[in-house]
Design a protein around this motif. Structure first.
Motif, short mmCIF file in Angstrom:
data_model
loop_
_atom_site.label_atom_id
_atom_site.label_comp_id
_atom_site.label_asym_id
_atom_site.label_seq_id
_atom_site.Cartn_x
_atom_site.Cartn_y
_atom_site.Cartn_z
N GLY A 299 36.57 49.71 24.95
CA GLY A 299 36.09 48.40 24.59
C GLY A 299 37.10 47.33 25.08
N LEU A 300 37.54 47.41 26.32
CA LEU A 300 38.42 46.30 26.99
C LEU A 300 37.74 45.45 27.88
CD1 LEU A 300 41.19 49.00 28.13
CD2 LEU A 300 41.12 47.64 26.03
N THR A 301 38.44 44.39 28.03
CA THR A 301 37.83 43.34 28.92
C THR A 301 38.55 43.78 30.39
OG1 THR A 301 37.58 41.65 27.26
CG2 THR A 301 37.71 40.96 29.51
N ILE A 302 37.91 43.88 31.38
CA ILE A 302 38.04 44.56 32.52
C ILE A 302 37.86 43.39 33.65
CG2 ILE A 302 38.19 46.05 34.42
CD1 ILE A 302 39.41 47.31 31.82
N ILE A 303 38.93 42.79 34.39
CA ILE A 303 38.68 41.86 35.52
C ILE A 303 39.01 42.63 36.80
CG2 ILE A 303 39.44 39.46 36.57
CD1 ILE A 303 40.66 39.13 33.65
N ILE A 304 37.85 42.68 37.47
CA ILE A 304 37.81 42.98 38.76
C ILE A 304 38.23 42.17 39.68
CG2 ILE A 304 36.69 44.53 40.68
CD1 ILE A 304 37.09 46.41 37.88
N ASP A 305 39.42 42.21 40.41
CA ASP A 305 39.60 41.06 41.51
C ASP A 305 39.14 41.68 42.92
OD1 ASP A 305 40.79 39.19 43.24
OD2 ASP A 305 42.64 39.21 42.08
N LEU A 306 38.05 40.81 43.36
CA LEU A 306 37.45 41.38 44.64
C LEU A 306 38.48 40.91 45.79
CD1 LEU A 306 33.71 40.77 43.70
CD2 LEU A 306 34.87 42.71 43.88
N LYS B 22 33.81 44.46 28.19
CA LYS B 22 33.40 43.10 29.11
C LYS B 22 33.83 43.43 30.51
CE LYS B 22 33.33 40.08 25.20
NZ LYS B 22 33.20 41.08 24.38
N LEU B 23 32.98 43.02 31.51
CA LEU B 23 33.44 43.30 32.79
C LEU B 23 33.21 41.90 33.41
CD1 LEU B 23 34.47 45.30 35.07
CD2 LEU B 23 32.05 45.67 35.48
N VAL B 24 34.46 41.49 34.28
CA VAL B 24 34.28 40.13 35.09
C VAL B 24 34.60 40.43 36.41
CG1 VAL B 24 35.09 37.82 35.14
CG2 VAL B 24 34.66 38.87 32.92
N PHE B 25 34.06 40.18 37.29
CA PHE B 25 34.23 40.12 38.78
C PHE B 25 34.50 38.75 39.15
CE2 PHE B 25 30.94 43.45 38.15
CZ PHE B 25 31.42 44.44 38.82
N VAL B 26 35.85 38.87 39.84
CA VAL B 26 36.37 37.35 40.35
C VAL B 26 36.61 37.63 41.94
CG1 VAL B 26 38.39 35.84 40.23
CG2 VAL B 26 37.84 37.01 38.05
N THR B 27 36.29 36.63 42.54
CA THR B 27 36.61 36.41 43.95
C THR B 27 37.06 35.15 44.34
OG1 THR B 27 35.62 36.08 46.30
CG2 THR B 27 34.18 35.35 44.48
#
Length: 173
Positions: free
Chosen positions: A103-110, A156-161
């Motif tokens: 149940g972690l928030t993961i930020i995927i840095d693109l 939670k999953l967030v993609f960041v560019t």
């Protein structure tokens, strides 16, 4: 001849539609975690919060890094700080699997890329396949990387560019 009365809707010049979507306490919490106090940032944070609450994982266009900084501060939970990982990191899949299960928030840095790899498609489709059953967990398992994982609702999953989208690009790519 029958005359119809037209119904008119009057809106105050001070009416703020954002008040329908978000509570003032949420805005104050966001401001205390570093969100700039302007309508654009508050609107973007509202959209982010609404989407994350519905398991719609957003792509944040963040060329200056302010959004990622704020997300890291705003989405701390009892499990800890969000984990940021580069999309091409050799440990990315392991970290994402851990996020799903714990149940972690993961930020995927693109980086400067704007395309989201197809390996994320099963996670991106979660919102469509989850029904709110009224129980604590709305879904038991999710597929990621060919593996069935026990899903934690806190994930939670967030993609960041860091790229600015050009006029011929769109988030649907």
């Amino acid at each position: 001849m029958v005359e119809e009365d037209e119904e008119k809707l009057y809106i105050s010049s001070t009416f703020n539609p954002m008040c329908l979507l978000i509570q003032e306490d949420d805005v104050l919490r966001w401001l205390s975690t570093g969100l700039p106090n302007d309508n654009g940032c508050i609107g973007s944070a509202t959209i982010l919060a609404e989407n994350l609450g519905r398991r719609r994982w957003p792509l944040i266009i963040d060329p200056d890094g302010f959004g990622m900084y704020w997300i890291k501060n705003a989405y701390v939970n009892d499990v800890g700080y969000p984990i940021c990982v580069m999309v091409d990191d050799s440990n990315a899949d392991r970290i994402i699997r851990r996020g799903i299960v714990e149940g972690l928030t993961i930020i995927i840095d693109l980086g400067t890329e704007t395309r989201i790899d197809e390996k994320f498609f099963t996670i991106l489709a979660l919102e469509e396949h989850m029904a709110d059953s009224g129980s604590k967990k709305s879904v038991a398992n999710v597929m990621y990387g060919g593996e069935s994982l026990e899903y934690d609702d806190g994930f939670k999953l967030v993609f960041v560019t860091q790229s600015k989208l050009s006029s011929d690009e769109s988030c649907s790519q």
